[in-house]
Design an enzyme around this catalytic site. Structure first.
Site, PDB file in Angstrom:
ATOM      1  N   ASP A 263      -2.494 -12.078   7.010  1.00 41.47           N
ATOM      2  CA  ASP A 263      -3.714 -11.752   6.423  1.00 41.47           C
ATOM      3  C   ASP A 263      -4.875 -10.904   7.352  1.00 41.47           C
ATOM      4  O   ASP A 263      -4.971 -11.821   8.454  1.00 41.47           O
ATOM      5  CB  ASP A 263      -4.396 -13.151   5.781  1.00 41.47           C
ATOM      6  CG  ASP A 263      -5.803 -12.716   4.808  1.00 41.47           C
ATOM      7  OD1 ASP A 263      -6.244 -11.505   4.951  1.00 41.47           O
ATOM      8  OD2 ASP A 263      -5.870 -13.802   3.701  1.00 41.47           O
ATOM      9  N   LEU A 264      -5.102  -9.979   7.014  1.00 43.19           N
ATOM     10  CA  LEU A 264      -6.093  -9.150   8.044  1.00 43.19           C
ATOM     11  C   LEU A 264      -7.340  -9.929   8.075  1.00 43.19           C
ATOM     12  O   LEU A 264      -8.205  -9.606   8.709  1.00 43.19           O
ATOM     13  CB  LEU A 264      -6.164  -7.959   7.694  1.00 43.19           C
ATOM     14  CG  LEU A 264      -5.250  -6.808   8.392  1.00 43.19           C
ATOM     15  CD1 LEU A 264      -3.601  -7.214   7.914  1.00 43.19           C
ATOM     16  CD2 LEU A 264      -5.429  -5.426   8.426  1.00 43.19           C
TER      17      LEU A 264
ATOM     18  N   GLY B 258       0.814  -1.093   0.002  1.00 42.15           N
ATOM     19  CA  GLY B 258       0.008   0.095  -0.057  1.00 42.15           C
ATOM     20  C   GLY B 258       0.724   1.235   0.067  1.00 42.15           C
ATOM     21  O   GLY B 258       2.111   1.193   0.065  1.00 42.15           O
ATOM     22  N   GLN B 259       0.416   2.648  -0.065  1.00 44.13           N
ATOM     23  CA  GLN B 259       1.042   3.718  -0.397  1.00 44.13           C
ATOM     24  C   GLN B 259       1.626   4.007   0.873  1.00 44.13           C
ATOM     25  O   GLN B 259       2.875   4.302   1.112  1.00 44.13           O
ATOM     26  CB  GLN B 259      -0.096   4.721  -0.522  1.00 44.13           C
ATOM     27  CG  GLN B 259      -1.010   4.778  -1.850  1.00 44.13           C
ATOM     28  CD  GLN B 259      -1.854   5.943  -2.115  1.00 44.13           C
ATOM     29  OE1 GLN B 259      -1.629   7.035  -2.499  1.00 44.13           O
ATOM     30  NE2 GLN B 259      -3.013   5.839  -1.588  1.00 44.13           N
TER      31      GLN B 259
ATOM     32  N   TYR C   9     -17.814   1.648   4.431  1.00 44.01           N
ATOM     33  CA  TYR C   9     -15.897   1.801   4.911  1.00 44.01           C
ATOM     34  C   TYR C   9     -15.872   2.481   5.957  1.00 44.01           C
ATOM     35  O   TYR C   9     -15.111   2.153   6.989  1.00 44.01           O
ATOM     36  CB  TYR C   9     -15.361   2.603   3.518  1.00 44.01           C
ATOM     37  CG  TYR C   9     -14.102   2.795   3.798  1.00 44.01           C
ATOM     38  CD1 TYR C   9     -13.069   2.066   3.869  1.00 44.01           C
ATOM     39  CD2 TYR C   9     -13.923   4.459   4.028  1.00 44.01           C
ATOM     40  CE1 TYR C   9     -11.715   2.448   4.114  1.00 44.01           C
ATOM     41  CE2 TYR C   9     -12.614   4.593   3.983  1.00 44.01           C
ATOM     42  CZ  TYR C   9     -11.475   3.680   4.308  1.00 44.01           C
ATOM     43  OH  TYR C   9     -10.205   4.313   4.375  1.00 44.01           O
TER      44      TYR C   9
HETATM   45  P1  NDP Z   1      -3.789   1.171  -0.017  1.00 41.39           P
HETATM   46  O1  NDP Z   1      -5.084   0.949  -0.644  1.00 41.39           O
HETATM   47  O2  NDP Z   1      -2.665   1.988  -0.898  1.00 41.39           O
HETATM   48  O3  NDP Z   1      -3.157  -0.451   0.563  1.00 41.39           O
HETATM   49  C1  NDP Z   1      -3.848  -1.010   1.315  1.00 41.39           C
HETATM   50  C2  NDP Z   1      -2.999  -2.134   1.875  1.00 41.39           C
HETATM   51  O4  NDP Z   1      -3.680  -2.883   2.729  1.00 41.39           O
HETATM   52  C3  NDP Z   1      -2.167  -2.960   0.890  1.00 41.39           C
HETATM   53  O5  NDP Z   1      -0.874  -3.188   1.347  1.00 41.39           O
HETATM   54  C4  NDP Z   1      -3.021  -4.286   0.949  1.00 41.39           C
HETATM   55  O6  NDP Z   1      -2.329  -5.169   0.423  1.00 41.39           O
HETATM   56  C5  NDP Z   1      -3.291  -4.372   2.478  1.00 41.39           C
HETATM   57  N1  NDP Z   1      -4.369  -5.254   2.531  1.00 41.39           N
HETATM   58  C6  NDP Z   1      -5.692  -5.110   2.316  1.00 41.39           C
HETATM   59  N2  NDP Z   1      -6.492  -6.051   2.435  1.00 41.39           N
HETATM   60  C7  NDP Z   1      -5.431  -6.958   3.378  1.00 41.39           C
HETATM   61  C8  NDP Z   1      -5.751  -8.332   4.004  1.00 41.39           C
HETATM   62  N3  NDP Z   1      -6.891  -8.766   4.044  1.00 41.39           N
HETATM   63  N4  NDP Z   1      -4.584  -8.759   4.547  1.00 41.39           N
HETATM   64  C9  NDP Z   1      -3.447  -7.860   4.560  1.00 41.39           C
HETATM   65  N5  NDP Z   1      -3.225  -6.861   3.926  1.00 41.39           N
HETATM   66  C10 NDP Z   1      -4.399  -6.363   3.310  1.00 41.39           C
HETATM   67  O7  NDP Z   1      -4.006   1.907   1.242  1.00 41.39           O
HETATM   68  P2  NDP Z   1      -3.179   3.367   2.028  1.00 41.39           P
HETATM   69  O8  NDP Z   1      -1.748   3.288   2.054  1.00 41.39           O
HETATM   70  O9  NDP Z   1      -3.796   4.587   0.956  1.00 41.39           O
HETATM   71  O10 NDP Z   1      -4.360   3.688   3.083  1.00 41.39           O
HETATM   72  C11 NDP Z   1      -3.381   3.281   4.470  1.00 41.39           C
HETATM   73  C12 NDP Z   1      -4.340   3.755   5.394  1.00 41.39           C
HETATM   74  O11 NDP Z   1      -4.811   5.011   5.384  1.00 41.39           O
HETATM   75  C13 NDP Z   1      -5.588   2.738   5.638  1.00 41.39           C
HETATM   76  O12 NDP Z   1      -5.687   2.677   6.937  1.00 41.39           O
HETATM   77  C14 NDP Z   1      -6.614   3.639   5.159  1.00 41.39           C
HETATM   78  O13 NDP Z   1      -7.871   3.378   5.559  1.00 41.39           O
HETATM   79  C15 NDP Z   1      -6.123   5.035   5.372  1.00 41.39           C
HETATM   80  N6  NDP Z   1      -6.696   6.044   4.735  1.00 41.39           N
HETATM   81  C16 NDP Z   1      -6.578   6.004   3.294  1.00 41.39           C
HETATM   82  C17 NDP Z   1      -6.954   7.267   2.356  1.00 41.39           C
HETATM   83  C18 NDP Z   1      -6.696   7.116   1.193  1.00 41.39           C
HETATM   84  O14 NDP Z   1      -6.905   8.100   0.458  1.00 41.39           O
HETATM   85  N7  NDP Z   1      -6.035   6.144   0.429  1.00 41.39           N
HETATM   86  C19 NDP Z   1      -7.669   8.268   3.110  1.00 41.39           C
HETATM   87  C20 NDP Z   1      -7.884   8.178   4.743  1.00 41.39           C
HETATM   88  C21 NDP Z   1      -7.294   7.170   5.461  1.00 41.39           C
HETATM   89  P3  NDP Z   1      -2.749  -5.959  -0.964  1.00 41.39           P
HETATM   90  O15 NDP Z   1      -1.905  -5.226  -1.959  1.00 41.39           O
HETATM   91  O16 NDP Z   1      -2.109  -7.304  -0.670  1.00 41.39           O
HETATM   92  O17 NDP Z   1      -4.285  -5.840  -1.438  1.00 41.39           O
END
Ligand code: NDP
Length: 286
Positions: free
Chosen positions: A36-37, A10-11, A125
């Site tokens: 895995d979450l 993720g970002q 969400y």
């Molecule tokens: P991303 O969507 O870029 O990444 C999400 C991450 O969560 C990925 O690494 C993904 O892995 C992982 N993930 C999802 N499902 C599972 C699972 N079942 N088990 C393990 N890993 C999992 O998220 P961001 O980095 O943008 O967001 C980070 C945080 O910021 C989050 O808590 C989000 O709620 C919060 N946030 C984000 C905003 C936004 O604009 N993006 C705005 C406000 C808050 P995989 O690649 O394997 O799917």
């Protein structure tokens, strides 16, 4: 110091891996295969087995529209697993930083939201993220819930990369102008999380909910104009309303966050999103 991070792709998780060395911190990321979450017990077990000094959860179900039809699955990932992580951290005495969102608010236009402002998620969400916040704080350990908004970097699926991609084929775009918020660079969130974890470990700073978003607050339309101006793309942006751009899940109109408690407690200031945009565009655009 060593920090265990849930999330790798993720970002924010990617930014944490990059930022760790600059803070003198070893960052150990966990991807979906390693933890895995969807399995709260496995998340807790990873913490019980770690030799890290603190834990950050940067993983989440972030597919806002899909959560409307898969809320049960999102609830496990966004609430049950963070709760299990927080309980394991409390048991081990490890500081825990959990990232949350402006979507816990109903978005009523007005002043920026303080951490104590009443919540009222508009969709699934936001409901699952709010449940996650409560589960983390109820665990009773040393924890910070860091709410952020409008996250961007140069490579994830986000507003900046979407606008830059669209600008390759379009010279005019309609963009929503009645939603406002603070665009937040993922690397600034990573820096904030590492600083918070470090300070909590040193017994500095107030746990609980804090806010962190980029400054200044803008509308999506004005953010789009800034992106095109920075990248030197000639794209005409026309303001439209949320009603003109229907989505499955409702978005908050007011995503502005009052970040003063984070500054007071941890000395962390709001990041200037334009500076981050300049850097990203220099690094990624031809
Ligand atoms: P991303 O969507 O870029 O990444 C999400 C991450 O969560 C990925 O690494 C993904 O892995 C992982 N993930 C999802 N499902 C599972 C699972 N079942 N088990 C393990 N890993 C999992 O998220 P961001 O980095 O943008 O967001 C980070 C945080 O910021 C989050 O808590 C989000 O709620 C919060 N946030 C984000 C905003 C936004 O604009 N993006 C705005 C406000 C808050 P995989 O690649 O394997 O799917």
């Amino acid at each position: 110091m060593k920090i265990l991070v849930f999330g790798e792709t993720g970002q924010v998780a990617r930014a944490l891996a990059v930022a760790g060395p600059a803070h003198g911190i070893t960052v150990h990321t966990l991807n979906r295969t390693q933890s895995d979450l969807s399995d709260p017990a496995a998340c807790a077990a990873a913490i019980m087995a770690t030799d890290a000094d603190a834990v950050i959860n940067a993983a989440a179900w972030t597919a806002v529209d899909a959560a409307e039809v898969q809320e049960d699955a999102a609830q496990i990932i966004n609430a049950d697993s963070p709760g299990a992580m927080a309980q394991a951290c409390a048991t081990r005495g490890l500081p825990f930083v959990h990232i949350s969102t402006d979507y816990v608010f109903d978005g009523t236009p007005g002043a920026p939201w303080t951490p104590a402002a009443p919540t009222g998620p508009l969709g699934a969400y936001g409901r699952t993220k709010l449940a996650g916040e409560r589960a983390v704080l109820d665990a009773g350990g040393t924890a910070v819930v860091l709410r952020t908004a409008w996250v961007f970097d140069g490579q994830g699926k986000n507003f900046v990369t979407t606008m830059l991609r669209l600008s390759e084929t379009r010279d005019a775009l309609n963009v929503v102008a009645d939603q406002t918020g603070g665009p937040t660079p993922a690397d600034a969130i990573a820096d904030a999380c590492l600083t918070i974890a470090q300070k909590l470990l040193d017994g500095i700073g107030q746990g609980g909910i804090h806010h962190f978003s980029g400054t200044p607050d803008v509308s999506w339309a004005d953010f789009a104009r800034a992106i095109f101006a920075t990248a030197g793309r000639v794209v005409t942006v026309t303001d439209i309303t949320t009603a003109d751009y229907p989505t499955t899940a409702a978005r908050p109109a007011n995503s502005r966050l009052d970040c003063s408690s984070l500054t007071a407690s941890f000395g962390i200031a709001r990041p200037d999103w334009q500076a981050a945009l300049d850097r990203i565009i220099t690094e990624t655009q031809p």
